[in-house]
Design a protein around this motif. Structure first.
Motif, PDB file in Angstrom:
ATOM      1  N   THR A   1       2.528  -3.878  10.795  1.00 24.58           N
ATOM      2  CA  THR A   1       1.165  -4.301  10.475  1.00 24.58           C
ATOM      3  C   THR A   1       1.183  -5.770  10.077  1.00 24.58           C
ATOM      4  OG1 THR A   1       0.470  -2.112   9.723  1.00 24.58           O
ATOM      5  CG2 THR A   1      -0.783  -3.982   8.889  1.00 24.58           C
TER       6      THR A   1
ATOM      7  N   ALA B   1      -8.615  -7.488   2.823  1.00 20.66           N
ATOM      8  CA  ALA B   1      -9.750  -6.965   2.058  1.00 20.66           C
ATOM      9  C   ALA B   1      -9.317  -6.042   0.930  1.00 20.66           C
ATOM     10  CB  ALA B   1     -10.711  -6.236   2.998  1.00 20.66           C
ATOM     11  N   HIS B   2      -8.243  -5.284   1.166  1.00 24.13           N
ATOM     12  CA  HIS B   2      -7.895  -4.220   0.216  1.00 24.13           C
ATOM     13  C   HIS B   2      -6.633  -4.484  -0.602  1.00 24.13           C
ATOM     14  CE1 HIS B   2     -11.009  -1.533   1.742  1.00 24.13           C
ATOM     15  NE2 HIS B   2     -10.653  -1.901   2.963  1.00 24.13           N
ATOM     16  N   HIS B   3      -5.799  -5.425  -0.174  1.00 25.07           N
ATOM     17  CA  HIS B   3      -4.495  -5.553  -0.824  1.00 25.07           C
ATOM     18  C   HIS B   3      -4.126  -6.962  -1.264  1.00 25.07           C
ATOM     19  CE1 HIS B   3      -3.609  -1.377   0.061  1.00 25.07           C
ATOM     20  NE2 HIS B   3      -4.089  -1.592   1.272  1.00 25.07           N
TER      21      HIS B   3
ATOM     22  N   TRP C   1      -8.102  -5.622   7.200  1.00 29.39           N
ATOM     23  CA  TRP C   1      -7.942  -4.537   6.219  1.00 29.39           C
ATOM     24  C   TRP C   1      -6.979  -4.924   5.108  1.00 29.39           C
ATOM     25  CZ3 TRP C   1      -3.430  -1.636   5.250  1.00 29.39           C
ATOM     26  CH2 TRP C   1      -3.608  -0.536   4.388  1.00 29.39           C
ATOM     27  N   VAL C   2      -5.837  -5.494   5.467  1.00 28.26           N
ATOM     28  CA  VAL C   2      -4.849  -5.908   4.469  1.00 28.26           C
ATOM     29  C   VAL C   2      -5.474  -6.910   3.502  1.00 28.26           C
ATOM     30  CG1 VAL C   2      -2.720  -7.212   4.119  1.00 28.26           C
ATOM     31  CG2 VAL C   2      -2.808  -5.432   5.874  1.00 28.26           C
TER      32      VAL C   2
ATOM     33  N   HIS D   1      -7.908  -6.322  13.280  1.00 30.97           N
ATOM     34  CA  HIS D   1      -8.516  -5.349  12.380  1.00 30.97           C
ATOM     35  C   HIS D   1      -7.556  -4.978  11.256  1.00 30.97           C
ATOM     36  CE1 HIS D   1     -11.464  -3.889  15.748  1.00 30.97           C
ATOM     37  NE2 HIS D   1     -11.857  -5.010  15.176  1.00 30.97           N
ATOM     38  N   GLN D   2      -6.272  -4.815  11.589  1.00 34.59           N
ATOM     39  CA  GLN D   2      -5.281  -4.514  10.560  1.00 34.59           C
ATOM     40  C   GLN D   2      -5.201  -5.637   9.532  1.00 34.59           C
ATOM     41  OE1 GLN D   2      -1.887  -3.831  13.247  1.00 34.59           O
ATOM     42  NE2 GLN D   2      -1.738  -1.756  12.421  1.00 34.59           N
TER      43      GLN D   2
ATOM     44  N   TRP E   1       0.816  -1.213   0.000  1.00 37.35           N
ATOM     45  CA  TRP E   1       0.000   0.000   0.000  1.00 37.35           C
ATOM     46  C   TRP E   1       0.849   1.262   0.000  1.00 37.35           C
ATOM     47  CZ3 TRP E   1       0.196  -3.835   3.625  1.00 37.35           C
ATOM     48  CH2 TRP E   1       0.817  -3.548   4.834  1.00 37.35           C
TER      49      TRP E   1
END
Length: 296
Positions: free
Chosen positions: A163, A270-272, A267-268, A263-264, A137
């Motif tokens: 992360t 889901a988005h990356h 996020w990773v 949560h991190q 990211w």
């Protein structure tokens, strides 16, 4: 050792010194922890930084002088600038032999302007095929970023700038083997892999851009050094907390991710994340056992 990845861990000076005396806190100097292993002329030293290059003659690599069982290993890396298609820069840990354990970061180069991908993999008792791939990211070529591996008896965690990007939990009670009994060296290398690294090998290395240079600093090993002079059973016990010795990696708070870290990780993913072996039904018509049970 302290940081967002594992919450705030506060040691008294005496506790820190006791860890240091036990060889668990290692210097961040390259020459004290590591040594080049091939293509010595492809290394350049600049203060605390190491430049390692790939050209059309050779890549290069280095490894730790010792082996470790449990703890945390970190490198700060600035990856190849510009057109890096076809190249791979790897940071990994591995034991020896055909039944080896291994934890891999592989940074896959790309054409200028395209995202840099990182592929992680994990071998247990010689069996790998657990690839996950994500697009970073940030641009990892413009400044240094920290890449870390943390592991204990309960989990292996891959971290980017603290992360978590991947977790492999101990599921031996489900019949899944876990890498907990083989000491591993720490390695890094840079090489040409244009047969597969970029878009499945469709984009080849452009040698007119050589040399391709990865730069390192911040060499940190905060782990249990594994002596070669004692029996394997005694070595394993040496790195596990017992009544007379407490190790930081065995703290209860490090047996699983914190709520924030979970949560991190969500996020990773889901988005990356762009590839996960657990969802590749073409390669694995039967879902791998750890994927069935894994919460992450």
């Amino acid at each position: 050792m302290a940081g967002s990845a594992f919450g705030i861990m506060v040691f008294s000076l005496s506790a820190f010194l006791s860890l240091a005396l036990l060889g668990l806190v290692s210097s961040a100097k390259f020459d004290e922890l590591f040594q080049p292993t091939w293509a010595f002329d492809h290394f350049t030293y600049e203060g605390e930084q190491i430049h390692m290059k790939l050209d059309n003659f050779s890549g290069a690599g280095f490894q730790s002088k010792n082996k470790y069982l449990f703890g945390k290993v970190s490198l700060q890396i600035k990856l190849i600038e510009g057109d890096s298609a076809g190249t791979v820069t790897a940071f990994y840990m591995s034991s020896d032999g055909p039944q080896h354990n291994e934890f891999d970061f592989e940074f896959l180069g790309n054409t200028t302007g395209e995202p840099y991908s990182v592929q992680t993999n994990l071998y247990v008792n010689g069996v790998g095929n657990r690839e996950q791939r994500l697009n970073l990211w940030f641009d990892p070529t413009t400044e240094f970023h920290s890449y870390s591996i943390f592991w204990n008896q309960r989990q292996v965690v891959f971290l980017v700038d603290e992360t978590p990007i991947r977790v492999h939990t101990n599921m031996e009670n489900k019949g899944v083997p876990f890498p907990k009994d083989q000491a591993m060296g720490v390695y890094s290398s840079i090489w040409n892999a244009d047969d597969w690294a970029t878009q499945g090998g469709r984009v080849k290395t452009d040698w007119s851009h050589a040399p391709f240079i990865a730069t390192y600093k911040g060499f940190e090993i905060n782990a249990c050094e594994y002596p070669v002079s004692i029996a394997a059973a005694d070595k394993a016990k040496k790195c596990i907390s017992n009544g007379g010795q407490k190790y930081w990696w065995d703290e209860p708070t490090l047996s699983e991710l914190s709520v924030h870290q979970n949560h991190q990780l969500v996020w990773v993913k889901a988005h990356h994340m762009v590839y996960d072996y657990c969802t590749d039904s073409a390669r694995f018509p039967v879902t791998p056992l750890e994927c069935v049970h894994h919460r992450h």
